[in-house]
Motif scaffolding. Structure first.
Motif, PDB file in Angstrom:
ATOM      1  N   ALA A   1      21.367  10.977 -17.100  1.00  0.00           N
ATOM      2  CA  ALA A   1      21.293  12.147 -16.277  1.00  0.00           C
ATOM      3  C   ALA A   1      22.451  12.083 -15.275  1.00  0.00           C
ATOM      4  N   LEU A   2      22.771  10.649 -14.942  1.00  0.00           N
ATOM      5  CA  LEU A   2      23.969  10.456 -13.912  1.00  0.00           C
ATOM      6  C   LEU A   2      25.517  10.833 -14.649  1.00  0.00           C
ATOM      7  N   ALA A   3      25.119  10.213 -15.784  1.00  0.00           N
ATOM      8  CA  ALA A   3      26.469  10.734 -16.711  1.00  0.00           C
ATOM      9  C   ALA A   3      26.598  11.987 -17.010  1.00  0.00           C
ATOM     10  N   LEU A   4      25.509  12.745 -17.251  1.00  0.00           N
ATOM     11  CA  LEU A   4      25.793  14.307 -17.244  1.00  0.00           C
ATOM     12  C   LEU A   4      26.438  14.682 -15.957  1.00  0.00           C
ATOM     13  N   LEU A   5      25.889  14.251 -14.892  1.00  0.00           N
ATOM     14  CA  LEU A   5      26.490  14.645 -13.328  1.00  0.00           C
ATOM     15  C   LEU A   5      27.922  14.492 -13.302  1.00  0.00           C
ATOM     16  N   VAL A   6      28.381  13.207 -13.835  1.00  0.00           N
ATOM     17  CA  VAL A   6      29.768  12.952 -13.617  1.00  0.00           C
ATOM     18  C   VAL A   6      30.528  13.905 -14.411  1.00  0.00           C
ATOM     19  N   ILE A   7      30.021  14.213 -15.888  1.00  0.00           N
ATOM     20  CA  ILE A   7      30.924  15.263 -16.653  1.00  0.00           C
ATOM     21  C   ILE A   7      30.894  16.640 -15.767  1.00  0.00           C
ATOM     22  N   VAL A   8      29.710  17.058 -15.572  1.00  0.00           N
ATOM     23  CA  VAL A   8      29.577  18.486 -14.599  1.00  0.00           C
ATOM     24  C   VAL A   8      30.617  18.368 -13.628  1.00  0.00           C
ATOM     25  N   LEU A   9      30.428  17.421 -12.713  1.00  0.00           N
ATOM     26  CA  LEU A   9      31.679  17.408 -11.414  1.00  0.00           C
ATOM     27  C   LEU A   9      33.011  17.346 -11.986  1.00  0.00           C
ATOM     28  N   ASP A  10      33.043  16.483 -12.988  1.00  0.00           N
ATOM     29  CA  ASP A  10      34.690  16.585 -13.715  1.00  0.00           C
ATOM     30  C   ASP A  10      35.010  17.538 -14.014  1.00  0.00           C
ATOM     31  N   GLN A  11      34.256  18.476 -14.778  1.00  0.00           N
ATOM     32  CA  GLN A  11      34.683  19.563 -15.622  1.00  0.00           C
ATOM     33  C   GLN A  11      34.757  20.700 -14.430  1.00  0.00           C
ATOM     34  N   LEU A  12      34.010  20.849 -13.445  1.00  0.00           N
ATOM     35  CA  LEU A  12      34.043  21.717 -12.414  1.00  0.00           C
ATOM     36  C   LEU A  12      35.345  21.608 -11.720  1.00  0.00           C
ATOM     37  N   SER A  13      35.822  20.312 -11.337  1.00  0.00           N
ATOM     38  CA  SER A  13      36.793  20.094 -10.518  1.00  0.00           C
ATOM     39  C   SER A  13      38.137  20.426 -11.499  1.00  0.00           C
ATOM     40  N   LYS A  14      38.062  20.229 -12.729  1.00  0.00           N
ATOM     41  CA  LYS A  14      39.239  20.864 -13.506  1.00  0.00           C
ATOM     42  C   LYS A  14      39.430  22.274 -13.676  1.00  0.00           C
ATOM     43  N   VAL A  15      38.309  22.781 -13.923  1.00  0.00           N
ATOM     44  CA  VAL A  15      38.197  24.193 -13.874  1.00  0.00           C
ATOM     45  C   VAL A  15      38.744  24.729 -12.649  1.00  0.00           C
ATOM     46  N   TYR A  16      38.530  24.260 -11.450  1.00  0.00           N
ATOM     47  CA  TYR A  16      38.874  24.898 -10.190  1.00  0.00           C
ATOM     48  C   TYR A  16      40.557  24.681 -10.255  1.00  0.00           C
ATOM     49  N   PHE A  17      40.904  23.305 -10.374  1.00  0.00           N
ATOM     50  CA  PHE A  17      42.333  23.323 -10.279  1.00  0.00           C
ATOM     51  C   PHE A  17      43.096  24.066 -11.217  1.00  0.00           C
ATOM     52  N   ASN A  18      42.599  23.767 -12.715  1.00  0.00           N
ATOM     53  CA  ASN A  18      43.510  24.601 -13.550  1.00  0.00           C
ATOM     54  C   ASN A  18      43.586  26.292 -13.297  1.00  0.00           C
ATOM     55  N   SER A  19      42.601  26.681 -12.683  1.00  0.00           N
ATOM     56  CA  SER A  19      42.644  28.173 -12.374  1.00  0.00           C
ATOM     57  C   SER A  19      43.337  28.531 -11.070  1.00  0.00           C
ATOM     58  N   GLN A  20      43.472  27.509  -9.914  1.00  0.00           N
ATOM     59  CA  GLN A  20      43.887  27.855  -8.684  1.00  0.00           C
ATOM     60  C   GLN A  20      45.241  27.318  -8.761  1.00  0.00           C
ATOM     61  N   TYR A  21      45.787  26.468  -9.434  1.00  0.00           N
ATOM     62  CA  TYR A  21      47.216  25.927  -9.273  1.00  0.00           C
ATOM     63  C   TYR A  21      48.066  26.308 -10.483  1.00  0.00           C
ATOM     64  N   GLN A  22      49.177  26.550 -10.178  1.00  0.00           N
ATOM     65  CA  GLN A  22      50.325  26.464 -11.312  1.00  0.00           C
ATOM     66  C   GLN A  22      50.822  25.015 -11.927  1.00  0.00           C
ATOM     67  N   PHE A  23      51.026  24.988 -13.017  1.00  0.00           N
ATOM     68  CA  PHE A  23      51.458  23.624 -13.599  1.00  0.00           C
ATOM     69  C   PHE A  23      52.553  23.115 -12.618  1.00  0.00           C
ATOM     70  N   GLY A  24      52.226  21.703 -12.250  1.00  0.00           N
ATOM     71  CA  GLY A  24      53.451  21.101 -11.497  1.00  0.00           C
ATOM     72  C   GLY A  24      53.328  21.351 -10.110  1.00  0.00           C
ATOM     73  N   GLU A  25      52.460  22.425  -9.548  1.00  0.00           N
ATOM     74  CA  GLU A  25      52.385  22.631  -8.200  1.00  0.00           C
ATOM     75  C   GLU A  25      51.739  21.773  -7.489  1.00  0.00           C
ATOM     76  N   VAL A  26      52.174  21.278  -6.355  1.00  0.00           N
ATOM     77  CA  VAL A  26      52.049  20.134  -5.445  1.00  0.00           C
ATOM     78  C   VAL A  26      51.342  20.779  -3.889  1.00  0.00           C
ATOM     79  N   HIS A  27      50.157  20.601  -3.659  1.00  0.00           N
ATOM     80  CA  HIS A  27      49.704  20.691  -2.101  1.00  0.00           C
ATOM     81  C   HIS A  27      49.437  19.116  -1.478  1.00  0.00           C
ATOM     82  N   GLU A  28      50.107  19.210  -0.502  1.00  0.00           N
ATOM     83  CA  GLU A  28      50.008  17.811   0.210  1.00  0.00           C
ATOM     84  C   GLU A  28      48.908  17.971   1.189  1.00  0.00           C
ATOM     85  N   VAL A  29      47.883  16.994   1.210  1.00  0.00           N
ATOM     86  CA  VAL A  29      46.740  16.924   1.736  1.00  0.00           C
ATOM     87  C   VAL A  29      47.108  16.009   3.223  1.00  0.00           C
ATOM     88  N   VAL A  30      47.541  14.917   2.732  1.00  0.00           N
ATOM     89  CA  VAL A  30      48.008  14.007   3.654  1.00  0.00           C
ATOM     90  C   VAL A  30      49.594  13.656   3.640  1.00  0.00           C
TER      91      VAL A  30
END
Length: 167
Positions: free
Chosen positions: A19-48
């Motif tokens: 279940a923990l491994a599945l949670l890691v997969i879900v968190l990973d995939q959700l983060s990738k869906v977000y960045f792949n849909s909200q960022y353009q390739f090569g775009e950089v947003h500085e946080v610090v």
């Protein structure tokens, strides 16, 4: 012969690691869906500024773009390797071969490896978005949550290997 309650308790014991491994997969995939849909390739947003930011990059190779320009065969090699390692780790968890720390490490590694496999199977490359650097003088290769979990899992395995064996 063990009773059914004991067998069920043992089954639940290893299911939490899957279940923990599945949670890691879900968190990973959700983060990738977000960045792949909200960022353009090569775009950089500085946080610090000068140290940490987010980007969107595609990696056809392995960690740190290893074999990224190898021509495509590496996708199949890394997919097969991820399945083999995850299978062995999962089997070792089920058989009770690992300590609690090793089970945690195995769950992190399985989740991270399979999260990157999903990318390779769907996109043909891995989506990376975490950027660590020192101003414009040094850049660590972009990575993702799956890579982070794999590294933490490997570190936990090393720590487990350094513990003194019990008598």
């Amino acid at each position: 012969m063990p009773d059914s309650a004991a067998l069920a308790a043992g089954r639940r014991g290893y299911l939490k690691w899957f279940a923990l491994a599945l949670l890691v997969i879900v968190l990973d995939q959700l983060s990738k869906v977000y960045f792949n849909s909200q960022y353009q390739f090569g775009e950089v947003h500085e946080v610090v500024p000068g140290f940490f930011g987010f980007t969107l990059l595609y990696n056809p190779g392995a960690a740190f773009s290893f074999l990224a320009s190898a021509g495509g065969w590496q996708k199949h090699l890394f997919t097969l390797l991820a399945f083999a390692v995850s299978g062995w780790l999962g089997w070792s968890i089920v058989k009770g071969h690992f300590s609690c720390r090793m089970n945690l490490a195995a769950a992190f590694i399985m989740g991270g490896a399979l999260g990157n496999v999903i990318d390779r199977m769907i996109h043909g490359h891995v989506i990376d978005f975490i950027l660590v650097h020192y101003y414009n003088a040094w850049y660590y290769p972009a990575f993702n949550l799956a890579d982070s979990f794999i590294c933490v899992g490997a570190g936990l395995m090393v720590l487990d290997g350094l513990k003194k064996p019990s008598r």
